[in-house]
Every structure is written in structure tokens, then in C-alpha cells.
Design a protein around this motif. Structure first.
Motif, PDB file in Angstrom:
ATOM      1  N   ARG A   4       0.722  -1.131   0.040  1.00 50.72           N
ATOM      2  CA  ARG A   4       0.098  -0.038   0.126  1.00 50.72           C
ATOM      3  C   ARG A   4       0.979   1.294   0.011  1.00 50.72           C
ATOM      4  NH1 ARG A   4      -5.226  -0.329   1.293  1.00 50.72           N
ATOM      5  NH2 ARG A   4      -6.220  -2.574   1.775  1.00 50.72           N
ATOM      6  N   LYS A   5       0.075   2.170  -0.423  1.00 47.06           N
ATOM      7  CA  LYS A   5       0.858   3.425  -0.546  1.00 47.06           C
ATOM      8  C   LYS A   5       1.218   3.998   0.920  1.00 47.06           C
ATOM      9  CE  LYS A   5      -0.877   7.766  -1.035  1.00 47.06           C
ATOM     10  NZ  LYS A   5      -0.550   8.514   0.156  1.00 47.06           N
ATOM     11  N   PRO A   6       2.448   4.328   1.321  1.00 48.63           N
ATOM     12  CA  PRO A   6       2.681   4.724   2.758  1.00 48.63           C
ATOM     13  C   PRO A   6       1.996   6.154   2.906  1.00 48.63           C
ATOM     14  CG  PRO A   6       4.860   3.966   1.514  1.00 48.63           C
ATOM     15  CD  PRO A   6       3.592   4.240   0.524  1.00 48.63           C
ATOM     16  N   PRO A   7       1.535   6.553   4.152  1.00 47.15           N
ATOM     17  CA  PRO A   7       0.928   7.534   4.478  1.00 47.15           C
ATOM     18  C   PRO A   7       2.257   8.832   4.363  1.00 47.15           C
ATOM     19  CG  PRO A   7       1.353   6.510   6.450  1.00 47.15           C
ATOM     20  CD  PRO A   7       1.630   5.447   5.250  1.00 47.15           C
ATOM     21  N   GLY A   8       1.785  10.136   3.981  1.00 47.21           N
ATOM     22  CA  GLY A   8       2.825  11.065   3.571  1.00 47.21           C
ATOM     23  C   GLY A   8       3.458  11.305   2.666  1.00 47.21           C
ATOM     24  N   ILE A   9       3.510  10.414   1.674  1.00 42.76           N
ATOM     25  CA  ILE A   9       3.993  10.290   0.229  1.00 42.76           C
ATOM     26  C   ILE A   9       2.841  10.501  -0.680  1.00 42.76           C
ATOM     27  CG2 ILE A   9       5.202   8.990  -1.426  1.00 42.76           C
ATOM     28  CD1 ILE A   9       6.485   7.723   0.754  1.00 42.76           C
ATOM     29  N   THR A  10       3.316  11.254  -1.539  1.00 38.43           N
ATOM     30  CA  THR A  10       2.299  11.636  -2.915  1.00 38.43           C
ATOM     31  C   THR A  10       2.194  10.336  -3.535  1.00 38.43           C
ATOM     32  OG1 THR A  10       3.637  12.426  -4.378  1.00 38.43           O
ATOM     33  CG2 THR A  10       2.747  14.012  -2.623  1.00 38.43           C
ATOM     34  N   PHE A  11       0.841  10.203  -4.263  1.00 37.34           N
ATOM     35  CA  PHE A  11       0.586   9.016  -5.082  1.00 37.34           C
ATOM     36  C   PHE A  11       1.622   9.022  -6.128  1.00 37.34           C
ATOM     37  CE2 PHE A  11      -1.432   6.488  -8.161  1.00 37.34           C
ATOM     38  CZ  PHE A  11      -1.490   5.396  -7.673  1.00 37.34           C
ATOM     39  N   GLU A  12       1.642  10.280  -6.993  1.00 36.28           N
ATOM     40  CA  GLU A  12       2.745  10.154  -7.923  1.00 36.28           C
ATOM     41  C   GLU A  12       4.021   9.699  -7.546  1.00 36.28           C
ATOM     42  OE1 GLU A  12       4.043  13.214 -11.472  1.00 36.28           O
ATOM     43  OE2 GLU A  12       2.548  13.925  -9.933  1.00 36.28           O
ATOM     44  N   SER A  13       4.674  10.229  -6.639  1.00 37.10           N
ATOM     45  CA  SER A  13       5.954   9.811  -6.023  1.00 37.10           C
ATOM     46  C   SER A  13       6.089   8.236  -5.701  1.00 37.10           C
ATOM     47  CB  SER A  13       6.766  10.815  -5.311  1.00 37.10           C
ATOM     48  OG  SER A  13       5.933  10.588  -3.985  1.00 37.10           O
ATOM     49  N   TRP A  14       5.062   7.733  -5.182  1.00 38.23           N
ATOM     50  CA  TRP A  14       4.956   6.552  -4.864  1.00 38.23           C
ATOM     51  C   TRP A  14       4.965   5.689  -6.141  1.00 38.23           C
ATOM     52  CZ3 TRP A  14       0.787   2.707  -5.095  1.00 38.23           C
ATOM     53  CH2 TRP A  14       1.016   1.639  -4.335  1.00 38.23           C
ATOM     54  N   ALA A  15       3.945   5.998  -6.998  1.00 37.24           N
ATOM     55  CA  ALA A  15       4.014   5.247  -8.161  1.00 37.24           C
ATOM     56  C   ALA A  15       5.112   5.153  -8.867  1.00 37.24           C
ATOM     57  CB  ALA A  15       2.797   5.752  -9.031  1.00 37.24           C
ATOM     58  N   ARG A  20      10.040   2.479 -11.307  1.00 34.85           N
ATOM     59  CA  ARG A  20      11.526   2.711 -11.234  1.00 34.85           C
ATOM     60  C   ARG A  20      11.969   1.312 -10.765  1.00 34.85           C
ATOM     61  NH1 ARG A  20      14.819   3.625  -7.704  1.00 34.85           N
ATOM     62  NH2 ARG A  20      13.226   4.890  -6.235  1.00 34.85           N
ATOM     63  N   GLU A  21      11.707   0.900  -9.594  1.00 40.00           N
ATOM     64  CA  GLU A  21      12.045  -0.280  -8.958  1.00 40.00           C
ATOM     65  C   GLU A  21      11.868  -1.607  -9.917  1.00 40.00           C
ATOM     66  OE1 GLU A  21      10.589  -0.422  -5.076  1.00 40.00           O
ATOM     67  OE2 GLU A  21      12.114   1.190  -4.313  1.00 40.00           O
TER      68      GLU A  21
END
Length: 133
Positions: A4-15, A20-21
Motif C-alpha cells: 500500500r501507499k505509505p502515508p505522507g507520500i504523494t501518490f505520484e512519487s510512490w507510483a 522505477r524499481e
């Protein structure tokens, strides 16, 4: 990408990080269709595109049973005329005639099929004539 997307990170940077990984691990290499143009871009949008694609992949028909029988009879006649032997012509015609007879006794759903069994002698005559040419 099961986490899941961690709290405090924008969705775009998480995606972006997930992509990238995965790219670094090589999970996006050699995917089916890579480098090919997208199919259907020149056609108008169809809400049922995925259903039609699935039916095409599975070899399914969306015709009513009566129309499917007409198509099958047409294909069987063409196959009989291309058959390599007279025995094969007889087999193909006998199989489709049995289906047509069953449809005459119990009409399938859909519009009337208006089929009559093939005349085996006529089909054999046409098959012989095509073989002589």
C-alpha cells in the motif's frame, strides 16, 4: 505492486518509485506487445472492446444459434469442396447434415435458419469438377 501507499507520500512519487524499481529489477523487460503499436487506435471507442477481444481469443461466437448453424453449414460446404478425398467429403457432409436435421426437428433460438440438408451427390459432383480443373 502489492504494498500500500505509505502515508505522507504523494501518490505520484510512490507510483513512480514502484515503476522505477520494477524497471531496475527487469520485470518490465520483454513484455508481450512491447514496441508494437496499440491495436484499435484508429477505431471509434467501443465500451465492449474487452468482451469482443476475449471472445475472439477464446474462439467464441456471439451469433444466435440459428445463425451460427448457417455459418457452420457454409464453412462445412467450403471445407467439403477443399477436402483431399471423397471419403472426407462424405464425412463432412454427413456431419453437417445431421446437425441440420436436428435443427429442423427442434429449431434453435434466433431467426429461422432456412437450411435444408446438403445433397451429397451434388456436393460430390462439384468436388469432382473442381479436382479435374
Amino acid at each position: 505492486m502489492t504494498e500500500r501507499k505509505p502515508p505522507g507520500i504523494t501518490f505520484e512519487s510512490w507510483a513512480d518509485r514502484q515503476i522505477r524499481e520494477a524497471t531496475e529489477r527487469g520485470e518490465l523487460d520483454n513484455l508481450p506487445g512491447a514496441g508494437e503499436p496499440l491495436r484499435g487506435l484508429n477505431k471509434p471507442y467501443d465500451e465492449m472492446w474487452w468482451v469482443k477481444a476475449k471472445m475472439e481469443r477464446e474462439g467464441l461466437s456471439h451469433l444466435p444459434p440459428s445463425l451460427a448453424l448457417r455459418k457452420e453449414a457454409q464453412d462445412a460446404r467450403a471445407a467439403a469442396l477443399r477436402a483431399p478425398s471423397e471419403a472426407m467429403v462424405r464425412k463432412i457432409v454427413a456431419e453437417i447434415n445431421a446437425k441440420i436435421d436436428a435443427a429442423i426437428r427442434r429449431p434453435p433460438e434466433g431467426p429461422p435458419h432456412r437450411l435444408t440438408p446438403f445433397d451429397l451427390d451434388a456436393v460430390l459432383q462439384e468436388w469432382r469438377e473442381r479436382r479435374e480443373v
